[in-house]
Write a protein that holds these residues in place. Structure first.
Motif, mmCIF file in Angstrom:
data_model
loop_
_atom_site.group_PDB
_atom_site.id
_atom_site.type_symbol
_atom_site.label_atom_id
_atom_site.label_comp_id
_atom_site.label_asym_id
_atom_site.label_seq_id
_atom_site.Cartn_x
_atom_site.Cartn_y
_atom_site.Cartn_z
ATOM 1 N N GLU A 202 0.800 -1.226 0.000
ATOM 2 C CA GLU A 202 0.000 0.000 0.000
ATOM 3 C C GLU A 202 0.833 1.278 0.000
ATOM 4 O O GLU A 202 0.271 2.379 0.023
ATOM 5 N N LEU A 203 2.150 1.148 -0.046
ATOM 6 C CA LEU A 203 3.008 2.338 -0.070
ATOM 7 C C LEU A 203 2.739 3.157 -1.329
ATOM 8 O O LEU A 203 2.428 2.604 -2.394
ATOM 9 N N PRO A 204 2.885 4.475 -1.246
ATOM 10 C CA PRO A 204 2.730 5.308 -2.441
ATOM 11 C C PRO A 204 3.723 4.888 -3.529
ATOM 12 O O PRO A 204 4.826 4.426 -3.229
ATOM 13 N N GLN A 205 3.339 5.066 -4.761
ATOM 14 C CA GLN A 205 4.173 4.642 -5.876
ATOM 15 C C GLN A 205 5.540 5.310 -5.841
ATOM 16 O O GLN A 205 6.559 4.688 -6.183
ATOM 17 N N GLU A 206 5.582 6.550 -5.394
ATOM 18 C CA GLU A 206 6.858 7.272 -5.331
ATOM 19 C C GLU A 206 7.823 6.588 -4.364
ATOM 20 O O GLU A 206 9.019 6.432 -4.663
ATOM 21 N N VAL A 207 7.314 6.152 -3.214
ATOM 22 C CA VAL A 207 8.160 5.482 -2.229
ATOM 23 C C VAL A 207 8.605 4.118 -2.745
ATOM 24 O O VAL A 207 9.774 3.728 -2.607
ATOM 25 N N LEU A 208 7.679 3.384 -3.360
ATOM 26 C CA LEU A 208 8.024 2.074 -3.925
ATOM 27 C C LEU A 208 9.103 2.212 -4.994
ATOM 28 O O LEU A 208 10.014 1.380 -5.076
ATOM 29 N N SER A 209 9.010 3.248 -5.797
ATOM 30 C CA SER A 209 10.006 3.472 -6.842
ATOM 31 C C SER A 209 11.380 3.754 -6.242
ATOM 32 O O SER A 209 12.404 3.281 -6.738
ATOM 33 N N GLN A 210 11.408 4.528 -5.147
ATOM 34 C CA GLN A 210 12.669 4.818 -4.466
ATOM 35 C C GLN A 210 13.274 3.538 -3.893
ATOM 36 O O GLN A 210 14.477 3.296 -4.016
ATOM 37 N N MET A 211 12.437 2.719 -3.283
ATOM 38 C CA MET A 211 12.925 1.479 -2.693
ATOM 39 C C MET A 211 13.364 0.486 -3.756
ATOM 40 O O MET A 211 14.296 -0.298 -3.538
ATOM 41 N N LEU A 212 12.724 0.509 -4.885
ATOM 42 C CA LEU A 212 13.130 -0.349 -5.992
ATOM 43 C C LEU A 212 14.491 0.075 -6.521
ATOM 44 O O LEU A 212 15.365 -0.764 -6.788
ATOM 45 N N ALA A 213 14.705 1.383 -6.638
ATOM 46 C CA ALA A 213 15.965 1.904 -7.177
ATOM 47 C C ALA A 213 17.142 1.627 -6.259
ATOM 48 O O ALA A 213 18.279 1.477 -6.720
ATOM 49 N N THR A 214 16.896 1.550 -4.954
ATOM 50 C CA THR A 214 17.978 1.323 -3.987
ATOM 51 C C THR A 214 18.089 -0.144 -3.562
ATOM 52 O O THR A 214 18.854 -0.460 -2.644
ATOM 53 N N ASP A 215 17.333 -1.019 -4.201
ATOM 54 C CA ASP A 215 17.313 -2.468 -3.888
ATOM 55 C C ASP A 215 16.665 -2.760 -2.542
ATOM 56 O O ASP A 215 16.693 -3.910 -2.088
ATOM 57 N N GLU A 216 16.087 -1.776 -1.891
ATOM 58 C CA GLU A 216 15.444 -2.004 -0.594
ATOM 59 C C GLU A 216 14.181 -2.843 -0.733
ATOM 60 O O GLU A 216 13.851 -3.623 0.167
#
Length: 262
Positions: A202-216
């Protein structure tokens, strides 16, 4: 899960004045970790560790850090054999760096390489690797230890950043593992946190994108998948008869179930 027990008995700064004639003999003996049921884990270790261990988060809700579960009960590491050999697959860097460790100054700006003088492998008889040469200069061995410990500290800081994001977005929930050890009875492990899969989705797409980019984001799912290792660990302990049974009868068939803590 009990608060992390210290494996360092007497850590002191390494110096050529004090340790010029010291050597260290290491032979893969992990007896020093026999009584720890969990140890910290770096984010960079998630993928190799998840092959063998369950990864959880320990600490308080405001300050957590990843840990690997090594035993079901306090003062019990099911991955150290009677002779001190490691029997549990992947060995966390926290244990591999022992008996060395960095000490951080109060302002957090200065790090000093220390060693546990109580480690049985230290000697002044020339056995193993010397720390300093005859002129008092660091040996290549000590330089390699310094580099390893320095890298560990860098990855430690990065892991803290990952954990801070999890706390910021309220992604952690209290966890509890209920173990069925067959004839040994039941056991329970708590005091840790796991990721809330639904909140992650349910995280906002912006946060998910950041976590995807950092491998988190990958780390989150590796953690969740690693919880499946709880059952094999319980099965090994039950087969070896390595834990005392609490009052009550088991229902047969060793296993473990991770659930949300009430």
């Amino acid at each position: 899960m009990a608060k992390q027990l210290m494996i360092y008995e007497r850590a002191v700064p390494i110096s050529s004045e004090r340790h010029r004639d010291w050597s260290v003999e290491t032979g893969g003996n992990y007896g020093f970790a026999r009584e720890v049921n969990s140890v910290p884990l770096l984010a960079a270790e998630f993928i190799p560790a998840a092959t063998d261990h369950a990864i959880v988060f320990a600490g308080s809700e405001e300050a957590v850090f990843p840990s690997v579960i090594l035993g079901i009960r306090d003062n019990e590491n099911s991955h150290v054999g009677p002779d001190g050999s490691w029997t549990g697959g992947y060995i966390p860097a926290f244990l591999r760096r022992y008996p060395f460790v960095f000490s951080r100054s109060d302002d957090g700006e200065t790090f000093t390489l220390c060693m546990d003088e109580e480690y049985e492998g230290f000697n002044q008889d020339g056995r193993g690797e010397r720390l300093f040469d005859s002129t008092g200069q660091r040996t290549q061995y000590l330089e390699s230890i310094l580099n390893f410990t320095r890298e560990y500290q860098t990855l430690f800081d990065r892991t803290q950043q990952f954990c801070a994001r999890l706390v910021e977005h309220d992604l952690l929930r209290p966890g509890q593992a209920n173990f069925n050890l067959g004839d040994l009875g039941q056991a329970q492990l708590g005091g840790f946190f796991t990721l809330d899969r639904q909140k992650l989705k349910e995280l906002p797409q912006e946060v998910l994108s950041q976590m995807l980019a950092t491998d988190e984001l990958e780390l989150c799912y590796v953690h969740l998948q690693s919880l499946n290792n709880l059952t094999p660990m319980a099965q090994r302990i039950a087969a070896a008869g390595g834990a005392a049974a609490p009052d009550g009868d088991g229902d047969g068939g060793a296993g473990a179930r991770e659930s949300e803590e009430a």
